[in-house]
Enzyme design. Structure first.
Site, PDB file in Angstrom:
ATOM      1  N   LYS A  47     -37.380 -21.629 -30.913  1.00  0.00           N
ATOM      2  CA  LYS A  47     -37.588 -21.235 -29.523  1.00  0.00           C
ATOM      3  C   LYS A  47     -38.979 -21.625 -29.028  1.00  0.00           C
ATOM      4  O   LYS A  47     -39.146 -22.004 -27.855  1.00  0.00           O
ATOM      5  CB  LYS A  47     -37.346 -19.738 -29.359  1.00  0.00           C
ATOM      6  CG  LYS A  47     -35.902 -19.322 -29.628  1.00  0.00           C
ATOM      7  CD  LYS A  47     -34.923 -20.024 -28.700  1.00  0.00           C
ATOM      8  CE  LYS A  47     -33.504 -19.545 -28.865  1.00  0.00           C
ATOM      9  NZ  LYS A  47     -32.554 -20.181 -27.932  1.00  0.00           N
ATOM     10  N   TYR A  96     -35.550 -19.046 -36.185  1.00  0.00           N
ATOM     11  CA  TYR A  96     -35.198 -18.804 -34.784  1.00  0.00           C
ATOM     12  C   TYR A  96     -36.428 -18.876 -33.894  1.00  0.00           C
ATOM     13  O   TYR A  96     -36.422 -19.541 -32.852  1.00  0.00           O
ATOM     14  CB  TYR A  96     -34.539 -17.428 -34.674  1.00  0.00           C
ATOM     15  CG  TYR A  96     -33.993 -17.104 -33.305  1.00  0.00           C
ATOM     16  CD1 TYR A  96     -32.792 -17.645 -32.869  1.00  0.00           C
ATOM     17  CD2 TYR A  96     -34.667 -16.230 -32.456  1.00  0.00           C
ATOM     18  CE1 TYR A  96     -32.271 -17.338 -31.627  1.00  0.00           C
ATOM     19  CE2 TYR A  96     -34.160 -15.917 -31.207  1.00  0.00           C
ATOM     20  CZ  TYR A  96     -32.957 -16.472 -30.796  1.00  0.00           C
ATOM     21  OH  TYR A  96     -32.458 -16.164 -29.552  1.00  0.00           O
TER      22      TYR A  96
END
Length: 333
Positions: free
Chosen positions: A160, A156
């Site tokens: 990002k 994740y």
């Protein structure tokens, strides 16, 4: 380019729940025509009804952001139906929890494909249209963890960071296109179903580490970016503080954040391993994940928890003055 949301056409990916759902409803409330996209057709029709009730127009186009052809189809449907697109919100996202070596390869790749490549596919689909028109706004949801790491969420965080770097580079390539804006929104911990829908290989039940913001707060920031485009916007103070402390004292910051997540991201119960919503959408498509209510019900314990959070955020900055200096006058971390 100052832009009013009224009479604008807005595409929102990941619109079936959480931030995307709240954003679609907020745009609709201001009179926009909202093109809703996610994997769950049933959930999207629920959101469409809410958008119509809010006073806007809505169209449902189910699509998986990991499939570039489906996202190009999404753009064509929006243009055919409304004559053009004014704002494109790349919001679809999934998360996997677990130590790096414990997360299966395909789950790791699935997070990258949804969060980063999904953003890339959205930009590829809409940018030719914006270049032809000479105007348009792209808003990419990069999260506060595009600036600092988060233990147990390597895929994740990597996705990002990639979204933020991609957005910065795309802005450079569009420097001669003053009417086209690429904006990055970076919310902190938000009360959405993302936490319930996450893949989990930790063996423990996950909870969002507070303080938790309302999805509507992030939605308002996204709508504001559509009206007043800026490069980057944090939602919530912790993100700004985390970025500063990471820049000033990265070693101590990483240590403090590692301890913070270990202490505050787990409930006191076990949980089976699950792929979550990585491969297929899961039920539970509301705006909220119910976490703010849970935190509020904690009462005194929640207030104490918030003070603990603040201390951990500020600890690296407070320690800076006590640590030895390295070469070039910089603190040695």
């Amino acid at each position: 380019m100052a832009m009013r949301a009224l009479d604008k056409v807005v595409v929102v990916t990941g619109a079936s729940s959480g931030i995307g759902r709240a954003t679609a409803i907020d745009f609709a409330r201001r009179g926009a025509a909202v093109v809703l996209s996610a994997r769950s057709d049933e959930a999207l029709h629920e959101v469409a009804r809410e958008c119509l009730d809010a006073g806007g127009r809505a169209m449902v186009v189910p699509a998986d952001v990991t499939d570039q052809a489906q996202i190009h189809h999404l753009a064509r449907r929006a243009i055919d139906a409304y004559g053009g697109i004014d704002v494109w919100v790349n919001n679809a996202g999934v998360i996997a929890f677990g130590r790096f070596e414990e997360v299966p390869d395909d789950v790791f790749a699935g997070v990258i494909a949804t969060n980063f490549l999904g953003t890339v596919h959205g930009c590829r689909a809409v940018l030719p249209h914006f270049l032809e028109r000479g105007e348009g706004v792209i808003i990419n949801n990069a999260s506060v963890v595009s600036t600092v790491g988060q233990r147990y969420a390597t895929a994740y965080v990597a996705s990002k960071f990639a979204v933020r770097g991609f957005s910065e580079t795309l802005r450079q390539e569009l420097v001669d296109e003053p009417g086209i804006h690429v904006c990055t929104v970076m919310p902190g911990t938000v009360d959405t179903p993302l936490w319930q829908h996450g893949a989990n290989f930790t063996g423990r039940a996950i909870r969002p580490p507070g303080p938790v913001s309302a999805p509507e707060t992030v939605a308002a920031a996204i709508v504001d970016l559509a009206e007043r485009p800026r490069r980057e916007v944090f939602v919530g103070a912790p993100g700004r503080v985390a970025e500063i402390q990471q820049a000033m004292a990265p070693g101590v910051s990483e240590w403090a954040l590692a301890r913070f997540y270990e202490r505050n991201m787990f409930e006191n119960r076990s949980a089976p391993h699950t792929d979550g919503a990585i491969r297929h959408p899961l039920p539970g498509h509301g705006v909220s994940g119910g976490w703010m209510a849970e935190h509020a019900a904690a009462g005194k314990d929640e207030r104490r928890f918030s003070w603990t959070n603040l201390a951990l955020f500020l600890l690296p900055i407070g320690l800076m003055s006590r640590l030895p200096m390295g070469a070039g006058g910089r603190h040695a971390f």
